[in-house]
Design an enzyme around this catalytic site. Sequence first.
Site, PDB file in Angstrom:
ATOM      1  N   ASP A  37      -1.048  11.811  -4.655  1.00 23.10           N
ATOM      2  CA  ASP A  37      -0.599  11.525  -3.284  1.00 23.10           C
ATOM      3  C   ASP A  37       0.898  11.766  -3.167  1.00 23.10           C
ATOM      4  OD1 ASP A  37      -3.186  10.582  -3.129  1.00 23.10           O
ATOM      5  OD2 ASP A  37      -2.594   8.482  -3.344  1.00 23.10           O
TER       6      ASP A  37
HETATM    7  C1  26A Z   1     -12.983   6.724   0.683  1.00 16.98           C
HETATM    8  N1  26A Z   1     -12.213   6.442  -0.501  1.00 16.98           N
HETATM    9  C2  26A Z   1     -12.966   6.333  -1.722  1.00 16.98           C
HETATM   10  C3  26A Z   1     -10.839   6.319  -0.446  1.00 16.98           C
HETATM   11  C4  26A Z   1     -10.033   6.006  -1.574  1.00 16.98           C
HETATM   12  C5  26A Z   1      -8.643   5.994  -1.400  1.00 16.98           C
HETATM   13  N2  26A Z   1      -8.046   6.261  -0.233  1.00 16.98           N
HETATM   14  C6  26A Z   1      -8.852   6.532   0.788  1.00 16.98           C
HETATM   15  N3  26A Z   1     -10.211   6.558   0.720  1.00 16.98           N
HETATM   16  N4  26A Z   1     -10.285   5.688  -2.874  1.00 16.98           N
HETATM   17  C7  26A Z   1      -9.092   5.505  -3.470  1.00 16.98           C
HETATM   18  N5  26A Z   1      -8.100   5.677  -2.588  1.00 16.98           N
HETATM   19  C8  26A Z   1      -6.662   5.563  -2.787  1.00 16.98           C
HETATM   20  O1  26A Z   1      -6.219   6.564  -3.630  1.00 16.98           O
HETATM   21  C9  26A Z   1      -4.914   6.178  -4.025  1.00 16.98           C
HETATM   22  C10 26A Z   1      -4.514   6.915  -5.271  1.00 16.98           C
HETATM   23  O2  26A Z   1      -4.575   8.274  -5.079  1.00 16.98           O
HETATM   24  C11 26A Z   1      -6.220   4.264  -3.429  1.00 16.98           C
HETATM   25  O3  26A Z   1      -6.001   3.279  -2.451  1.00 16.98           O
HETATM   26  C12 26A Z   1      -4.943   4.662  -4.170  1.00 16.98           C
HETATM   27  O4  26A Z   1      -3.789   4.115  -3.559  1.00 16.98           O
END
Ligand code: 26A
Length: 344
Positions: free
Chosen positions: A299
């Site tokens: 990110d």
């Molecule tokens: C729909 N899903 C599975 C998700 C996520 C996500 N953000 C949005 N949708 N699953 C994990 N994360 C985020 O990814 C970040 C790390 O790349 C986590 O909240 C974490 O901050």
Amino acid sequence: MAAQSYPLLCLENPLLDIQARGDAAILEKYGLKENDAILAEEQHMGLYEELMAKDAKLIPGGAAQNTARGAQYLLPDNSVVYIGCIGKDKYGEILKKTCEEAGVHTEYRVDDAQPTGKCGVIITGHNRSMCTHLAAANEYKLDHLKQPHIWSLVEKAQFFYVGGFHLTVCVPAILALAEEAAAKNKVFILNLSAPFIPQFFKDQLDSVLPYTDYTCCNETEARAYSASHEWGTEDVVEIAKKLAALPKKNAQRPRTVVITQGLEPTVVAIGSSGNVEVKQFPVHELSKDAINDTNGAGDAFAGGFCAGLVQGKSLEDSVDMGQWLASKSIQELGPSYPYPKQAY
Ligand code: 26A
């Protein structure tokens, strides 16, 4: 008074990360891989309390929200607006406040019924396993985006960044931004986010991909895309080339595919009418001791990269800004950036 405008508009799932160190036993108990991101099912619901009992830290997360904060870190004030859905609760307030402190303007839909979404993050060594209970984040609606005061922000934005994780939530909202970008020759950036997106949300992804001017992912997501489309290759450069050459709505811009691969070079493929150019950019290596955790590294890369694009920097400089911000973020706890601010 004319409403404020923000050049970069980001959309996805606002989540609070519940992050703790773990071990093989807890991964096995919940059927999790050491480096993955999945949607929580019934059998995962006990995970969050178990992590809290392990002295978990609550850290603002949500992949594209991390990217929004990252881009704003490098851009002048009032450059980024972030959109998603939270609940009416303390966690939602924490997310809003963290964005405010980072200078990111938020336009959240606030759901009356569901709590703010959360992501259980289990750290083992340099890996992170994420298990997300979307809750309110799953309630984002196109109606919210189409409200006049929010749509005017869409019309004023020049760059759109959408986390692929939102493909599980509200494809119509993603397509509304994508159409706006294609119709007005603005820049539309999509991150594939996790292997399960190309694997299980293939049709949703394929409906959005033609609109992408920039497609970002890591090597595992690239391979998952190749597998789900039966391309018969695991070679990252090959996959980058094929992604770049896929059909495109807005013919005025080539598609640029950016694939990060941890400490290995970042692969970039730029497609223009049947002729794809590939470049590779080595990362600035960080000593292993300096790594805190890798949650949010991708990110952060996307945040730095988008900041470069918004500033009109070259591809080389934008990749460098992404790599710089990723290296800063992995030295922090969770998807965070150093404060006081460090200059790029
Ligand atoms: C729909 N899903 C599975 C998700 C996520 C996500 N953000 C949005 N949708 N699953 C994990 N994360 C985020 O990814 C970040 C790390 O790349 C986590 O909240 C974490 O901050």
